[in-house]
Enzyme design. Structure first.
Site, PDB file in Angstrom:
ATOM      1  N   ASP A 110      47.414  18.821 -29.540  1.00 12.20           N
ATOM      2  CA  ASP A 110      47.794  18.004 -28.264  1.00 12.20           C
ATOM      3  C   ASP A 110      48.540  18.794 -27.254  1.00 12.20           C
ATOM      4  O   ASP A 110      48.782  19.842 -27.650  1.00 12.20           O
ATOM      5  CB  ASP A 110      48.531  16.824 -28.598  1.00 12.20           C
ATOM      6  N   ASP A 113      52.029  14.687 -31.472  1.00 13.76           N
ATOM      7  CA  ASP A 113      53.159  14.111 -31.690  1.00 13.76           C
ATOM      8  C   ASP A 113      53.177  12.900 -31.915  1.00 13.76           C
ATOM      9  O   ASP A 113      54.326  11.913 -32.066  1.00 13.76           O
ATOM     10  CB  ASP A 113      54.484  14.674 -30.630  1.00 13.76           C
ATOM     11  N   ASP A 134      50.894  17.548 -24.442  1.00 14.99           N
ATOM     12  CA  ASP A 134      52.473  16.843 -24.322  1.00 14.99           C
ATOM     13  C   ASP A 134      53.089  16.683 -25.458  1.00 14.99           C
ATOM     14  O   ASP A 134      52.815  16.083 -26.555  1.00 14.99           O
ATOM     15  CB  ASP A 134      52.023  15.685 -23.451  1.00 14.99           C
TER      16      ASP A 134
END
EC number: 3.1.-.-
Length: 172
Positions: A14, A137, A16
């Site tokens: 990912d 996250d 961000d």
């Protein structure tokens, strides 16, 4: 060089809060330009810095050295800006400064389910889902485990030590 780790064929990240400490569609505003002091740092319209966490470039290079296919799967609402940032950010790759996007064979960035990102990566690469590891996250993206992908949630706020994760989660 890292020893005693069996690397997966494909590692997907990912963006961000996994590779960089912000939401590209919320915390920064285009246009982006390279910092005068560091080619690995971008500056947005208001002076906010965009850069990878400090250990990311070394991790990406090590995985590249191990012939791991690297990919991005991001549900950003600003895919154009995510790709622009990856293109403008210059990082050391194989001994010379290159756009960060060159680390990644596949960049899948659009709003929606990570399942769709992974289906495209699988269809385009031919890599079995069971040979993919995904770092993110957000625990909601654990849904990719239904495909057979190994999901590893990024748990530290300031960096991602993927090599430690791999050492602890992969066969060695």
């Amino acid at each position: 060089m890292v020893k005693n780790i069996e690397f997966p064929k494909c590692v997907v990240f990912d963006l961000d809060y996994t590779l960089w400490p912000l939401w590209i569609d919320t915390h920064v505003t285009a246009p982006f330009k390279p910092s005068k002091n560091d080619p690995g740092v971008l500056i947005d319209k208001y002076g906010t810095e965009i850069c990878f966490y400090s250990d990311i470039t070394g991790i990406l290079q090590e995985l590249r050295n191990q012939k791991v296919t690297l990919c991005v799967a991001s549900r950003t609402c600003a895919p154009k800006y995510a790709k622009q940032a990856l293109n403008l950010m210059k990082v050391p790759i194989d001994g010379s400064l290159k756009p960060a996007i060159e680390f990644f064979t596949y960049v899948k960035a659009w709003p929606g389910s990570k399942m769709d990102h992974f289906k495209e990566i699988h269809n385009e690469s031919g890599i079995d889902y069971r040979e993919m590891v995904f770092f993110d996250d957000e625990s909601r993206n654990r849904e990719v485990e239904r495909l057979g992908v190994t999901f590893l949630e990024k748990i530290k706020k300031n960096s991602l030590n993927i090599l430690s994760f791999l050492k602890n989660h992969m066969h060695g």
